[in-house]
Scaffold this motif. Sequence first.
Motif: not given
Length: 438
Positions: A417, A419-420, A415, A395, A423
């Motif tokens: 997303d 939030e990803r 990414a 992802d 991270e």
Amino acid sequence: MFGTSGIRGPVGEEVTAALALDVGRALGIDCGRVAVGRDPRASGQFLMDALTAGLRESGTDVLDAGLAATPTVARAVGWQDADAGVAVTASHNPAPDNGLKLWQPSGQAFDESQREAIARRVRESESGLVPWDELGERVEVDAGERHLDALRDVDIDGSPSVVVDLGNGAGGLTVDALQALGCEVETLNAQPDGAFPGRPSEPTAENCESLRALVAASDAEVGLAHDGDADRLRAVTDEGDFIPGDVLLALFAREAVADSDVESPRVAAPVDTSLAVDDALAPQASVTHTRVGDVFVAERATESDVVFGGEPSGAWIWPAQTLCPDGPLAAVQLVALAADRPLSERVVEVDTYPIRRESVEVTDKSGVMARVEERVLAEYDDVRTLDGVRVDFDDGWVLVRASGTQPLVRITAEARDGERCGELFAEASAIVETAREE
């Protein structure tokens, strides 16, 4: 001496007439004919004179294109049956800089081995000076007209309205080509001036505010912006929105793939290119990653199944035509797309994703990168060390790469997303921080 984009630096410090003379002598050892040209920087004429002197005293004939876009010089090498070409330019760098970029007959920039051969000759003061009666000649050539003829092959429907911001650079050929193709053209910063009084040379979103405002307030279907030597092109939609480089790469690449009859075509792009390009091309084509720099994109574009190459910074390569980044060619190609369907509609069809970039100052780039690579190879599966260290996930991806010119390590994470993305960026940042402290 050479970076990936040739020789560049402040005039009178890193770039001098003495250096240009030495490069001319080094290049003249095995070249019988060399095409030369320059952008409008004030230092360009004396640097070209010095370069030409070194070539001619080596017995090399000089084909002088004068003030010309870098892609015009690059294309002229093959057109004039020359052995090499030199553009005196610092491209998108600021006015105090200048430089030299060397070209092969294919339109491809000198590769690493060729650059090193010239650098070695300069270091060792190697030359092949000839007697007075064997000196090379200097002949003026009009390479711009030949370049213009090549651009006339692009089909543009109707008479679209276009705004072109030349940035006081050498890209006037774009205006000539668009007018020859029936476009209504309005210009910004059209007077060549190497001090770049209208805006900084690099056509970033920030530097193209005037272009955006003019397009938004008019009925123009597209806005175009070049850098100082017109090897780069950036653009604004019919609604006045600056098109991100990755999105513009996706638009050009999709069209090149659609026009190609190559089975399983590929598109060459640097290792820090967005997933937006991969997703825009799937499943019709794939992205083949290169090291960062249009030189490396061009090298990959020599492979038969690569139908297009590009860098999000604005360098676009159609290998079937030339292996040099050609801003005027990109301009007419983009206007053709805009005339067929509004760019504002095309842009929204390209999905974009959260991406974070940050630079970390370090005192030992090579040491930090070695420690980063060792840890990443030990902890992750899908790792590539083509240019820095890149880790791919289902992802997203992260890239840790040393700056080529500054004491910095650059961290990029993307990414699908948000939030990803955060991270992944945090993971990569922690690895760099640990490597910096060790």
